[in-house]
Design an enzyme around this catalytic site. Sequence first.
Site, PDB file in Angstrom:
ATOM      1  N   CYS A 173       0.821  -1.213   0.000  1.00 39.23           N
ATOM      2  CA  CYS A 173       0.000   0.000   0.000  1.00 39.23           C
ATOM      3  C   CYS A 173       0.854   1.263   0.000  1.00 39.23           C
ATOM      4  CB  CYS A 173      -0.960   0.004   1.187  1.00 39.23           C
ATOM      5  SG  CYS A 173      -0.124   0.075   2.774  1.00 39.23           S
ATOM      6  N   ASP A 202       2.228   2.668   2.580  1.00 45.41           N
ATOM      7  CA  ASP A 202       2.118   3.457   3.812  1.00 45.41           C
ATOM      8  C   ASP A 202       3.386   3.328   4.655  1.00 45.41           C
ATOM      9  OD1 ASP A 202      -0.320   4.035   2.888  1.00 45.41           O
ATOM     10  OD2 ASP A 202      -1.469   3.094   4.484  1.00 45.41           O
ATOM     11  N   CYS A 217      -3.011   5.438   5.516  1.00 38.34           N
ATOM     12  CA  CYS A 217      -4.476   5.446   5.512  1.00 38.34           C
ATOM     13  C   CYS A 217      -5.033   5.750   6.906  1.00 38.34           C
ATOM     14  CB  CYS A 217      -4.971   4.091   5.051  1.00 38.34           C
ATOM     15  SG  CYS A 217      -4.737   2.827   6.307  1.00 38.34           S
ATOM     16  N   CYS A 261      -2.823  -2.736   8.589  1.00 37.43           N
ATOM     17  CA  CYS A 261      -2.500  -1.395   9.089  1.00 37.43           C
ATOM     18  C   CYS A 261      -2.109  -1.466  10.562  1.00 37.43           C
ATOM     19  CB  CYS A 261      -3.690  -0.457   8.909  1.00 37.43           C
ATOM     20  SG  CYS A 261      -4.503  -0.606   7.308  1.00 37.43           S
TER      21      CYS A 261
HETATM   22 FE1  FES Z   1      -1.734   0.012   4.236  1.00 33.46          FE
HETATM   23 FE2  FES Z   1      -3.500   1.045   5.835  1.00 33.46          FE
HETATM   24  S1  FES Z   1      -3.775   0.575   3.723  1.00 33.46           S
HETATM   25  S2  FES Z   1      -1.420   0.706   6.236  1.00 33.46           S
END
Ligand code: FES
Length: 128
Positions: free
Chosen positions: A35, A37, A60, A104
């Site tokens: 993702c 992040d 996110c 996450c």
């Molecule tokens: Fe990857 Fe939340 S979508 S940490």
Amino acid sequence: MALYSEKVMDHFLHPRNVGEIPDADGVGEVGNAKCGDIMKIYLKIDGDIITDVKFNTFGCGSAIASSSMATEMIKGKPLSEVKKLTNQAVTEALDGLPAHKIHCSVLAEEAIQSALEDYRRRQEEAEQ
Ligand code: FES
């Protein structure tokens, strides 16, 4: 049922412990390649206690809520307890996350463990 619990929304909209600790005793940075992040955790440790903790999360809403909750859960706690913090405990404290958002909370667990490792490394270096 709403996709996100009230607690998730609260911690996402009003995240606790956001920021940096310039003279932190341990810093952990992790990312999720899928993702993209990124989460960074700063720890201030006195003896055996986490006296302060801050985070910066480029990610996110669930990642922000997870880091916020995780920092609240470890502040003022002894290292022995913090080492055992799991993403399941963070998810439960948030009253759950959707299945595709569990990773996450894993990021929060990993960032804290990485900051603890950094602290340990620094301690070892100081002892040499
Ligand atoms: Fe990857 Fe939340 S979508 S940490």
